[in-house]
Write a protein that holds these residues in place. Structure first.
Motif, PDB file in Angstrom:
ATOM      1  N   UNK A 172      40.553  37.021  51.111  1.00 50.08           N
ATOM      2  CA  UNK A 172      40.195  35.672  51.570  1.00 50.08           C
ATOM      3  C   UNK A 172      41.288  34.684  51.170  1.00 50.08           C
ATOM      4  N   UNK A 210      38.247  35.355  56.889  1.00 50.79           N
ATOM      5  CA  UNK A 210      37.486  34.305  56.205  1.00 50.79           C
ATOM      6  C   UNK A 210      36.026  34.359  56.638  1.00 50.79           C
ATOM      7  N   UNK A 211      35.782  34.769  57.877  1.00 48.27           N
ATOM      8  CA  UNK A 211      34.401  34.796  58.368  1.00 48.27           C
ATOM      9  C   UNK A 211      33.629  36.000  57.853  1.00 48.27           C
ATOM     10  N   UNK A 214      33.335  37.427  53.175  1.00 43.21           N
ATOM     11  CA  UNK A 214      32.222  36.952  52.339  1.00 43.21           C
ATOM     12  C   UNK A 214      30.907  37.662  52.668  1.00 43.21           C
ATOM     13  N   UNK A 215      30.719  38.070  53.919  1.00 49.86           N
ATOM     14  CA  UNK A 215      29.486  38.773  54.285  1.00 49.86           C
ATOM     15  C   UNK A 215      29.451  40.136  53.588  1.00 49.86           C
ATOM     16  N   UNK A 217      30.985  40.804  50.799  1.00 47.35           N
ATOM     17  CA  UNK A 217      30.743  40.505  49.381  1.00 47.35           C
ATOM     18  C   UNK A 217      29.251  40.302  49.148  1.00 47.35           C
ATOM     19  N   UNK A 218      28.584  39.590  50.090  1.00 47.24           N
ATOM     20  CA  UNK A 218      27.146  39.400  49.975  1.00 47.24           C
ATOM     21  C   UNK A 218      26.403  40.724  50.022  1.00 47.24           C
ATOM     22  N   UNK A 221      26.844  42.598  46.866  1.00 43.29           N
ATOM     23  CA  UNK A 221      26.124  41.909  45.800  1.00 43.29           C
ATOM     24  C   UNK A 221      24.641  42.273  45.844  1.00 43.29           C
ATOM     25  N   UNK A 222      24.089  42.349  47.071  1.00 42.87           N
ATOM     26  CA  UNK A 222      22.684  42.756  47.200  1.00 42.87           C
ATOM     27  C   UNK A 222      22.489  44.175  46.669  1.00 42.87           C
ATOM     28  N   UNK A 247      22.946  46.624  59.165  1.00 41.79           N
ATOM     29  CA  UNK A 247      23.226  45.446  60.000  1.00 41.79           C
ATOM     30  C   UNK A 247      24.213  44.524  59.309  1.00 41.79           C
ATOM     31  N   UNK A 248      23.975  44.226  58.012  1.00 43.21           N
ATOM     32  CA  UNK A 248      24.870  43.293  57.316  1.00 43.21           C
ATOM     33  C   UNK A 248      26.250  43.913  57.195  1.00 43.21           C
ATOM     34  N   UNK A 251      28.037  43.879  60.478  1.00 45.77           N
ATOM     35  CA  UNK A 251      28.431  42.525  60.884  1.00 45.77           C
ATOM     36  C   UNK A 251      29.802  42.208  60.301  1.00 45.77           C
TER      37      UNK A 251
ATOM     38  N   UNK B  23      29.404  33.498  52.950  1.00 43.93           N
ATOM     39  CA  UNK B  23      28.734  34.270  51.890  1.00 43.93           C
ATOM     40  C   UNK B  23      27.235  33.988  51.949  1.00 43.93           C
ATOM     41  N   UNK B  27      23.422  36.340  53.173  1.00 42.04           N
ATOM     42  CA  UNK B  27      22.065  36.378  52.615  1.00 42.04           C
ATOM     43  C   UNK B  27      21.040  35.855  53.619  1.00 42.04           C
TER      44      UNK B  27
END
Lengths: 526, 186
Positions: A172, A210-211, A214-215, A217-218, A221-222, A247-248, A251, B23, B27
């Motif tokens: 990023x 950039x888009x 982070x997804x 990373x999310x 993290x989950x 799905x996440x 994406x 981010x 979620x």
């Protein structure tokens, strides 16, 4: 390269550090680009050794070389290392070296952040590789880290999650740097639609990064909180759903595959016009095609999940959306062919790799279309057909474009022309052994051999033996590349500022090798 | 040059905000996904099914077999009857029994699965212990019903359905046990 730069450094009076500290503290875009390229090649060799271990195991049916547990760990780490350690940093290295030179900027916009985004990578690599040696070994959930497996794995999984976090932050920061540099630091007169296509493809790639990073990373993290903090995002017993992770992940994952191929398109779009001695055909349509691919990449992710029990309407939507991507990609391929049409073509090593890229990447594109057809995909999902498909687009696509770009810009980096004989040997060995390795995998997949298995039924033995022979040939061929680069760094024919006869662009107006500081006075583009 | 630095910083801030927002978007996909599943009726594990057609098809009988598993839990879990023969469309009620063999309260969630898999969509549950989490006191035993109807549109070649429930421990509740200092391994 290290042997060359210190004496150049002495011409400049700010070099407070020498030796290792010079590389740790450098904020120079060329130094950082070089470090990215060396890092990615080291990771490429590491991932390659893992791949060869897998192929050695698959040479014959039965278990000979590694046990299934280690096999799965190697499969997972091969994917993670190649995607996040080799291909992506290599393209960032090219961006660091070439984008300021191409747009007439003196350096990247945020030089210190640039240093930081590189130096995050070695710790991430140590976490990934080191995870082999913790109790339970490295994560074995596959590079996609699907739950429920990834929720159950041992400590190696946590290390992989942290490594993905760190590499995500690094990507990023690198992407932000590239966007700001391209938007704000262009030389006077360098309008957006005059920019070299490599800068355009990287600008769009940076926005994608950039888009979607982070997804990812999310998502990981989950996984981490599911593993240790009692949440149930993906745990069916606690009301979660493992399919949600898919799905996440996808994406992120589908734009990610374009993150790995769009800069390759950019490199090839620089090389083909040079050696066809014609301007790029359809420059504007190339820009629009690249943007279309990027936008479409956000609405196709579920084609990775046709077998998860999606309603037919969903399958049809994702199937047609995916096939739509073939249109802008086809525009690009036709533009490259039209650029070569009636050109005065010569076939130096960069051009060989670029033409090889078009040929083999297009084959990978077509198998991608076949995989996109939902009823067919249900048959070939998670088989070697898919393995063949994505190695055709990632190895013959991204990797060959990286080699093409390396041979193309080596004169600018080192001041010496690469040895054509060694380069051609590298190209022909690579393309022949590449096809020997991966073409039989199409047949294996159609015959039903599943991926990520250490052992297989007897009828798959011959094609697997052939693929293993090809893989070792391909792996050893990459040492020829190392030889070519070392030889080029040490000496060879002196390169002129414009190293290739009809190369266009600002990077060819500075001497070869490019001095430590370039374009401190911005050039004026007419 | 300072004007450029200010401009660079302005774009940097925007892009960082974009990255942080994405981010958060990751979620946000969680409730979004759950809402889509709820609206489209995919994956409604925790809600009773709606029975529209109550016509009993007396011309055929389907054997329904019941199975019980626990996943790494200190519970005994069994159906009170191994199998039942039903006409499609006919309401049937059977019962399962669970016992907590540990000396600490444990919370679990049952997840059903079906063999053959495609029979799952025809096995309509009016009432089921799997719709909620079950918390059992130490040594507590509980008998719980499953009321179900087989959808009469069940394909005729399906003559037997195996319904298998697996209880998973709800991991978040383990912390409770650990904080009382008893049975940290549960």
């Amino acid at each position: 390269m290290a042997a060359v730069i210190p004496e150049r450094l002495q011409e400049h009076h700010h070099g407070a550090h020498t030796g290792l500290m010079r590389w740790i503290t450098t904020t120079n875009h060329k130094d950082i680009g070089t470090m990215y390229l060396i890092f990615s090649f080291v990771m490429f060799l590491a991932g390659g050794v893992m791949a060869l271990t897998l192929r050695a195991e698959l040479f014959q049916p039965g278990l000979q070389v590694v046990q299934p547990e280690l096999f799965n760990q190697l499969t997972t780490l091969h994917g993670l290392v190649m995607v996040f350690g080799a291909i992506m940093p290599a393209f960032v290295g090219f961006a660091n070296w070439m984008i300021p030179l191409m747009i007439g900027a003196s350096d990247m916009a945020f030089a210190r952040m640039n240093n930081w985004s590189f130096w995050l990578l070695p710790p991430a690599a140590i976490l990934l590789i080191g995870s082999f040696f913790v109790p339970g070994g490295a994560t074995a959930a596959g590079w996609t880290l699907y739950p429920p497996l990834s929720v159950q794995m041992g400590m190696g999984m946590d290390l992989a999650i942290f490594a993905v976090h760190i590499m995500g932050v690094s990507s990023i920061m690198g992407a932000i740097n590239i966007v700001v540099t391209i938007l704000n630091m262009r030389a006077p007169g360098m309008t957006m639609m005059k920019m070299p296509l490599f800068c355009w493809t990287w600008l769009i790639t940076a926005y994608l990064l950039i888009a979607v990073m982070p997804v990812l990373a999310g998502a990981v993290t989950m996984l981490l909180t599911d593993r240790h903090f009692g949440t149930s995002f993906f745990n069916a017993a606690g009301g979660g759903d493992p399919v949600l992770y898919q799905h996440i992940f996808w994406f992120f994952g589908h734009p990610e595959v374009y993150i790995m191929i769009l800069p390759a398109f950019g490199i090839v779009s620089q090389i083909i016009p040079t050696f066809a001695r014609k301007p790029l055909f359809g420059y504007a349509s190339m820009v629009y095609a690249t943007s279309s691919i990027a936008i479409l990449s956000f609405i196709v992710w579920a084609h990775h999940m046709f077998t998860t029990g999606m309603p037919a309407a969903g399958q049809l939507f994702f199937m047609y959306a995916t096939m739509l991507i073939a249109v802008p990609t086809g525009v690009k391929v036709f533009n490259w062919v039209a650029t070569m049409w009636r050109g005065s073509m010569t076939f130096e090593t960069p051009m060989l790799f670029a033409v090889g890229f078009i040929f083999v990447f297009t084959m990978g594109g077509f198998t991608g279309l076949i995989c996109a057809i939902a009823p067919v995909d249900i048959q070939i999902h998670d088989t070697y057909y898919v393995v063949a498909h994505f190695h055709y687009v990632l190895v013959a696509g991204s990797l060959f474009a990286l080699f093409a770009g390396a041979y193309y810009w080596l004169p600018k980096w080192t001041g010496h022309m690469p040895d054509e004989r060694i380069g051609k040997l590298h190209f022909w060995c690579s393309i022949v052994f590449f096809n020997v390795t991966f073409f039989p995998m199409h047949f294996l997949g159609l015959a039903g051999m599943p991926r990520r298995v250490p052992d297989y039924a007897l009828q798959f033995a011959d094609f697997n033996a052939l693929a293993t022979i090809g893989a070792f040939g391909f792996g050893l061929s990459q040492l020829i590349f190392l030889w070519a680069v070392i030889k080029c760094v040490r000496g060879g024919e002196k390169a002129a500022a414009r190293s290739w006869e009809s190369a266009e662009g600002l990077e060819w107006t500075v001497p070869s090798p490019a001095p430590h500081h370039t374009f401190e006075e911005a050039p004026v583009v007419r | 040059m300072t004007a450029l630095a200010v401009e660079n910083r302005r774009v940097l801030v925007r892009l960082v905000i974009g990255a942080v927002a994405m981010f958060g978007f990751g979620f946000l996909l969680v409730p979004f996904y759950e809402k889509i599943c709820e609206v489209t009726g995919i994956n409604n594990l925790l809600k009773p099914d709606v029975v529209a057609n109550t016509q009993v098809d007396a011309s055929r009988e389907v054997l329904v077999l019941f199975d019980a598993n626990v996943h790494d839990m200190p519970w005994t879990f069994r159906p009170l009857q191994r199998s039942v023969s039903v006409h499609p469309g006919e309401l049937q009620t059977i019962a399962y029994e669970i016992t907590n063999t540990r000396d600490v309260p444990v919370t679990g969630q049952a997840v059903p699965s079906y063999g053959p898999q495609r029979a799952g969509q025809f096995f309509l549950k009016m009432e089921c212990f799997c719709f909620t989490q079950q918390t059992l006191a130490p040594g507590e035993s509980r008998t719980m019903p499953v009321a179900f109807v087989l959808d009469p549109t069940l394909p005729v070649d399906v003559e037997a359905i195996t319904v298998s429930y697996t209880f998973f421990e709800v991991a978040g509740r383990r912390v409770q046990a650990a904080s009382t200092g008893a049975g940290s391994d549960s």
